[in-house]
Design an enzyme around this catalytic site. Structure first.
Site, PDB file in Angstrom:
ATOM      1  N   CYS A 185       0.813  -1.222   0.000  1.00 34.90           N
ATOM      2  CA  CYS A 185       0.000   0.000   0.000  1.00 34.90           C
ATOM      3  C   CYS A 185       0.842   1.266   0.000  1.00 34.90           C
ATOM      4  CB  CYS A 185      -0.923   0.016   1.215  1.00 34.90           C
ATOM      5  SG  CYS A 185      -1.712  -1.559   1.568  1.00 34.90           S
TER       6      CYS A 185
ATOM      7  N   HIS B 256      -3.931   6.469   6.509  1.00 31.81           N
ATOM      8  CA  HIS B 256      -4.092   5.290   5.659  1.00 31.81           C
ATOM      9  C   HIS B 256      -5.528   4.795   5.808  1.00 31.81           C
ATOM     10  CE1 HIS B 256      -2.701   2.051   3.210  1.00 31.81           C
ATOM     11  NE2 HIS B 256      -2.914   1.128   4.117  1.00 31.81           N
TER      12      HIS B 256
ATOM     13  N   HIS C 257      -9.885   1.399  -1.028  1.00 38.84           N
ATOM     14  CA  HIS C 257      -8.433   1.165  -0.941  1.00 38.84           C
ATOM     15  C   HIS C 257      -7.920   0.696  -2.293  1.00 38.84           C
ATOM     16  CE1 HIS C 257      -4.551   0.247   0.347  1.00 38.84           C
ATOM     17  NE2 HIS C 257      -4.775  -0.598   1.332  1.00 38.84           N
TER      18      HIS C 257
END
Length: 627
Positions: free
Chosen positions: A269, A425, A463
């Site tokens: 990520c 995040h 995401h």
């Protein structure tokens, strides 16, 4: 900057404005909704105004199409036909007990290359055969349809297909996204790429772009890996186009024509921030003057979603039902699937492409670039020893601690405490809400921060894996431009286990004038990164301090032309008119065309030669004299 995500186009802050829509003035709301309707091919624009695909006039699309635009952007029920009834195509292994022999006909080319020993085959004609199978056990695959266990997804706005905008041939979706994102970035820059590159040594340009897991749809490694067991043929494109660095390769070969530095850093990520760091390091070291940085991820495939679901990472239907004690999920329930820092059950898979153009400050001023902000550094640290590869660790405390120290040193204590914010995040997993909030709260305590604003845009756009930090950076630039922080609309209440004493969460958009934002990534496997991005106003003050007021005023004069060109591009884009830059087979060079010398190489099409002079920090040995 340029790109696309479930909220819309990156350029012109369209995607950002979708996430703060209700807080915008009426004219900006209208422009955003019209632009999205055009992006989604709900309306078209011509000299006569807005009309539908049949040419019928559409009055006030921001009103007549508002609900459709809102319901088919951001997180929603997955619209991919494979995720709808009757379910995803699959096969089920079975052992058939044949009570008596059977006979069937097949095309000759469908016969297995290695026939079972007890099969008997008789020719019918040149094309067909008859197969006889004796009684006994026959191992088969039975066609099936599997109802998806995860139906929430953050897809691009409905109706937008990047592959339809240029001459794409069997391109994986991620690479089509990369072509569009990089082209959008160049168009929105207001600069001519040909003119810019002619001012530079070709080696002073670089591209760092990739994604987190490669291209795993059927046109890439996904189709390659299942070709044998599914009875399909592998193509010549699937293997090369599946590589994770292929977005950079595509940009060099078909968009920019660059012969400079290239590569991709993959870090789950945190991949966008890893590539951003490469670009920053190159410019700070003087190796490059212009770097295009980006990622393009298209992971909404049945196989990838099932893989993450098996890990327990996704908000599946069962988890969403349990959260709200529901028996049936509606469209509105799927739109609330991602709930950072609230009671939650997993993240929502997304797709996105984000690109930024970095320049050294002297060049940016010289060419009259419209400077959206500055990124002084990105910090990366691993977690050290862990219980498991997915368990939390300590690296993010270090990255955010370094980032806050840099802002305090550059802008001062007051700016850090009162004019900075966190781009979390914020995946919406139970583990993330605890671990990331503890990092934030502890770093806030160490720096005397008592009310640190936290933004978590995955509540809107899900995401997008390696592109997630790119989504966050684009949103932060939008906050600088509009003095607004997106809220967390799915945050009905902060979860009891979130460390929130020194943090500020909001369900709705908040007015906030920021000097700096922290782009945070807590990647799978311990890939932690925190980037610092400074506002345009702060950047201008730094430029004045370094170059002087006269140089800054001269830059602003040159910037006017750049802004006019960018505005023309954005007006076309808002009307749904795109022309991605894709130059297949143009100006190809293979070697004989070069003019090669010991200290330089001249490349046709470039005004400046590539210098071959090396920076040698190792010293030099004297040549031994011959006896």
């Amino acid at each position: 900057m340029g790109g696309i995500n479930p909220a819309g186009r990156t350029s012109g802050h369209q995607a950002f404005r979708r996430t703060v829509l209700d807080a915008l003035p009426a004219d900006q709301q209208r422009q955003t909704l019209e632009g999205l309707a055009a992006l989604m091919r709900l309306v078209e624009h011509s000299e006569k105004g807005w009309h539908d695909s049949q040419g019928q006039p559409v009055e006030a699309p921001e009103k007549s199409l508002r609900d459709r635009v809102l319901n088919h952007t951001l997180i929603r029920r997955n619209e991919d036909p494979r995720f709808l009834d009757p379910g995803m195509p699959s096969n089920r292994q079975a052992s058939m007990q044949l009570a008596e022999p059977i006979r069937f006909t097949l095309r000759r080319r469908q016969l297995p290359e290695h026939l079972p020993a007890d099969w008997q085959v008789r020719d019918i004609d040149a094309r067909e055969v008859e197969v006889s199978v004796p009684a006994g056990v026959l191992e088969v695959l039975l066609p099936d349809a599997q109802l998806p266990k995860v139906r929430a997804a953050a897809q691009l706005p409905s109706g937008f297909d990047p592959a339809s905008l240029y001459r794409s041939v069997h391109h994986p979706r991620g690479l089509s996204l990369a072509v569009f994102g990089a082209s959008d970035c160049l168009g929105a820059s207001g600069l001519s790429w040909e003119t810019l590159r002619q001012q530079l040594n070709p080696d002073h340009i670089a591209v760092y772009a990739g994604n987190s897991i490669g291209q795993l749809d059927d046109q890439g490694w996904g189709g390659l890996l299942k070709s044998l067991v599914s009875g399909q043929r592998a193509t010549s494109k699937q293997m090369p186009l599946g590589y994770g660095q292929m977005p950079a390769d595509f940009l060099n070969a078909y968009v920019l024509g660059s012969v400079g530095g290239t590569g991709a850093a993959l870090g789950a990520c945190a991949s966008f921030l890893y590539n951003l760091r490469l670009g920053i390091d190159d410019i700070r070291a003087g190796r490059r003057r212009v770097v295009m940085v980006g990622t393009a991820d298209a992971p909404i495939t049945p196989e990838i979603i099932e893989g993450f679901r098996a890990m327990g990472a996704l908000a599946d239907d069962a988890g969403l039902k349990a959260l709200d004690a529901l028996e049936l999920l509606t469209d509105s329930d799927y739109q609330r699937a991602c709930r950072p820092f609230a009671r939650n059950c997993g993240f929502t898979m997304a797709e996105a492409s984000q690109f930024v153009l970095l320049m050294d400050d002297a060049l940016a001023m010289e060419v009259g670039a419209d400077i959206l902000g500055a990124v002084p550094d990105v910090f990366v640290n691993a977690d050290g020893y862990k219980r498991s590869i997915s368990a939390p660790g300590i690296g993010n405390y270090i990255t955010l601690g370094k980032a806050t120290a840099l802002v305090r040193d550059m802008l001062g204590e007051k700016a850090l405490k009162e004019r900075s914010f966190l781009h979390a995040h914020g995946t919406s997993t139970p583990k993330n809400r605890i671990t990331e909030s503890h990092v934030f709260d502890e770093i806030a305590r160490a720096n005397g921060i008592s009310n640190w604003p936290v933004v978590a845009i995955k509540a809107f756009i899900g995401h997008s894996q390696g592109s997630a930090a790119g989504d966050q950076l684009a949103s932060a630039l939008g906050s600088f431009a509009h003095d607004l922080l997106p809220g967390i609309p799915t945050l009905d209440a902060v979860a009891d286990d979130v460390y929130a004493d020194r943090l500020r969460f909001s369900q709705t958009a908040q007015t906030f004038r920021a000097d700096a934002a922290f782009i945070n990534a807590k990647g799978f496997g311990g890939n932690n990164a925190t980037g610092v991005v400074l506002s345009p106003a702060v950047t201008e003050r730094l430029l004045t301090q370094r170059h002087g007021a006269a140089a800054v005023n001269a830059w602003k004069t040159r910037r006017e032309t750049t802004r006019e060109t960018a505005a023309a591009y954005l007006a076309q884009a808002d009307h749904g008119h795109y022309a991605p830059r894709y130059q297949f087979g143009e100006a190809v060079l293979e070697g004989p065309e070069l003019d090669i010398h010991a200290d330089r190489i001249h490349i046709p099409g470039y005004d400046h030669a590539v210098s071959l002079t090396s920076d040698n920090p190792f010293g030099r040995l004297d040549e031994e004299s011959e006896e």
